[in-house]
Design a protein around this motif. Sequence first.
Motif, PDB file in Angstrom:
ATOM      1  N   HIS A 193      43.011  40.999  42.261  1.00 47.51           N
ATOM      2  CA  HIS A 193      43.967  41.519  43.236  1.00 47.51           C
ATOM      3  C   HIS A 193      45.332  41.697  42.586  1.00 47.51           C
ATOM      4  O   HIS A 193      45.594  41.155  41.504  1.00 47.51           O
ATOM      5  CB  HIS A 193      44.046  40.599  44.459  1.00 47.51           C
ATOM      6  CG  HIS A 193      44.459  39.188  44.148  1.00 47.51           C
ATOM      7  ND1 HIS A 193      43.622  38.289  43.533  1.00 47.51           N
ATOM      8  CD2 HIS A 193      45.623  38.520  44.351  1.00 47.51           C
ATOM      9  CE1 HIS A 193      44.246  37.138  43.381  1.00 47.51           C
ATOM     10  NE2 HIS A 193      45.474  37.252  43.862  1.00 47.51           N
ATOM     11  N   ASP A 226      42.868  34.440  40.832  1.00 47.33           N
ATOM     12  CA  ASP A 226      43.354  33.065  41.012  1.00 47.33           C
ATOM     13  C   ASP A 226      42.145  32.125  41.082  1.00 47.33           C
ATOM     14  O   ASP A 226      41.009  32.548  40.940  1.00 47.33           O
ATOM     15  CB  ASP A 226      44.153  32.965  42.317  1.00 47.33           C
ATOM     16  CG  ASP A 226      45.368  33.873  42.322  1.00 47.33           C
ATOM     17  OD1 ASP A 226      46.042  33.967  41.280  1.00 47.33           O
ATOM     18  OD2 ASP A 226      45.648  34.493  43.364  1.00 47.33           O
ATOM     19  N   HIS A 245      45.063  40.408  38.838  1.00 51.17           N
ATOM     20  CA  HIS A 245      44.768  39.065  38.336  1.00 51.17           C
ATOM     21  C   HIS A 245      43.758  38.388  39.260  1.00 51.17           C
ATOM     22  O   HIS A 245      43.467  38.872  40.354  1.00 51.17           O
ATOM     23  CB  HIS A 245      46.040  38.217  38.228  1.00 51.17           C
ATOM     24  CG  HIS A 245      46.658  37.899  39.565  1.00 51.17           C
ATOM     25  ND1 HIS A 245      47.415  38.820  40.267  1.00 51.17           N
ATOM     26  CD2 HIS A 245      46.627  36.778  40.330  1.00 51.17           C
ATOM     27  CE1 HIS A 245      47.828  38.274  41.389  1.00 51.17           C
ATOM     28  NE2 HIS A 245      47.352  37.041  41.468  1.00 51.17           N
ATOM     29  N   GLN A 298      41.179  33.926  49.947  1.00 60.48           N
ATOM     30  CA  GLN A 298      42.627  33.905  50.068  1.00 60.48           C
ATOM     31  C   GLN A 298      43.002  34.883  51.171  1.00 60.48           C
ATOM     32  O   GLN A 298      42.228  35.790  51.489  1.00 60.48           O
ATOM     33  CB  GLN A 298      43.257  34.298  48.752  1.00 60.48           C
ATOM     34  CG  GLN A 298      43.027  33.254  47.678  1.00 60.48           C
ATOM     35  CD  GLN A 298      43.518  33.730  46.343  1.00 60.48           C
ATOM     36  OE1 GLN A 298      42.729  34.099  45.489  1.00 60.48           O
ATOM     37  NE2 GLN A 298      44.814  33.755  46.164  1.00 60.48           N
TER      38      GLN A 298
HETATM   39 FE   LIG Z   1      47.122  35.914  43.313  1.00 59.87          FE
END
Ligand SMILES: [Fe+2]
Length: 437
Positions: free
Chosen positions: A355, A190, A188, A246
Amino acid sequence: MNINPNTVSYPPHFSDLKREIASNYPDFEARISKAWKEVIEELATATANIQQGGPSYIPQVDFKDLDNLTAAKINEIKRRGCIVIKDIVEDGKAIAWKESLRELVRVNPEVDGFPVDNKQLFDLYWTKAQVQARADPNFLKANIWLNNLYQDKSGKKSEGVDLSVPLAYADRFRIRKPGFRLETFPPHIDGGTIERWEDPALRKCFEDILTGNWRQHDPYDLKGRLDARSSMYGRPNQSTVFRTFQGWLSLSETGPTEGTLGLFPDVLLSNAYIILRPFFKPLVPAGSPDILDPKSWGIDLESPNFPGLVPIGGGFAGPYPTPFLHPHLFLEKTMTPVPKVYPGDAVFWHCDMIHSVEKEHLGKEDSTVMYIPAVPYTVQNFNYVERQRECFLKGQRPPDFPKGRSEAAVVGVGKESDIGSDLGRRAMGFPVAESAA
Ligand SMILES: [Fe+2]
């Protein structure tokens, strides 16, 4: 998340959005058709390279060498969109944080976590270890280095951003137990779902793809990122801040097959493919041997489909690319586990990256990480940090996360005095002495 793409339906105004985007760019259909074919061809080559490289395809660098990397290495890191930074924090400190988290959840068995009957992902944001880690000078120095991979592509100095001032974004931690199967985090992305297309500022980040000049796309261009609304529908658990990367800091030894992170290590290609995908539809059945041929795909400006987005909580989640919906990504081959990390190592991945989390943890030890992204000072980000600081002082969950039980009474919760550095205080939105400003 269990996705059945055939049952996902999208609001009718999404087809208006597609047509609006198409009308913004001259020769849209011809240009993106050419780009689509090129991207598909390059994905086939990249897939072979990624598969051959395996975990070592993900760049690894020692923290002490960050300021001395060659231009070629930096370009490699930027193209792959991810990096393992080793030994950011000394082993002893990382292990002590891990032990304190284990002890904290032992003496506070009532704290919220997932799964409810075997808690491993904890709804805790303000433990002493987390507060200290977010303020760790080495960690923040690594954040500054990561933030500075971004720049304004036009060469102008961007207003309202200071890449040398890192901000702290409070997120959770996990203590993943061996042998536990986790289906919750398939591939997915983000940091924006439909907003990638719907929000004019965030869409700007992908303009070179939408004009067909996908090779010029720079995932590190600040243009668009600073004002982007990555959460237009107010869905809990959706970040409203601009995270350059991230990240998680490992507090234990974790390698492939041990419940680690999986990455699609080519952010240029995945961005190009993901952004173009809603404008195309397959002309042959999904199982057809011709599905990979670009000629098997036609322009789709009529349907409201944005394949991979999932309606949830009044907004959307994803994109969740799947082999069915995104066959050219060859996810079974390209999702690459992060190489083995040790306590004090961290992994960072670009905010646009695909990821996932490995479903299985076949190792023998807990895999423990704190989620801590790299966040630069921007006006929008700082506004968030100010609201987050007030939550911290009250022991409440940070603004982007679902409301829930206060942490004020948790034994082992962090206090302002646990922020051990001026850099850390500023990152948390607290004033610092004049001489340190
Ligand atoms: Fe995530």
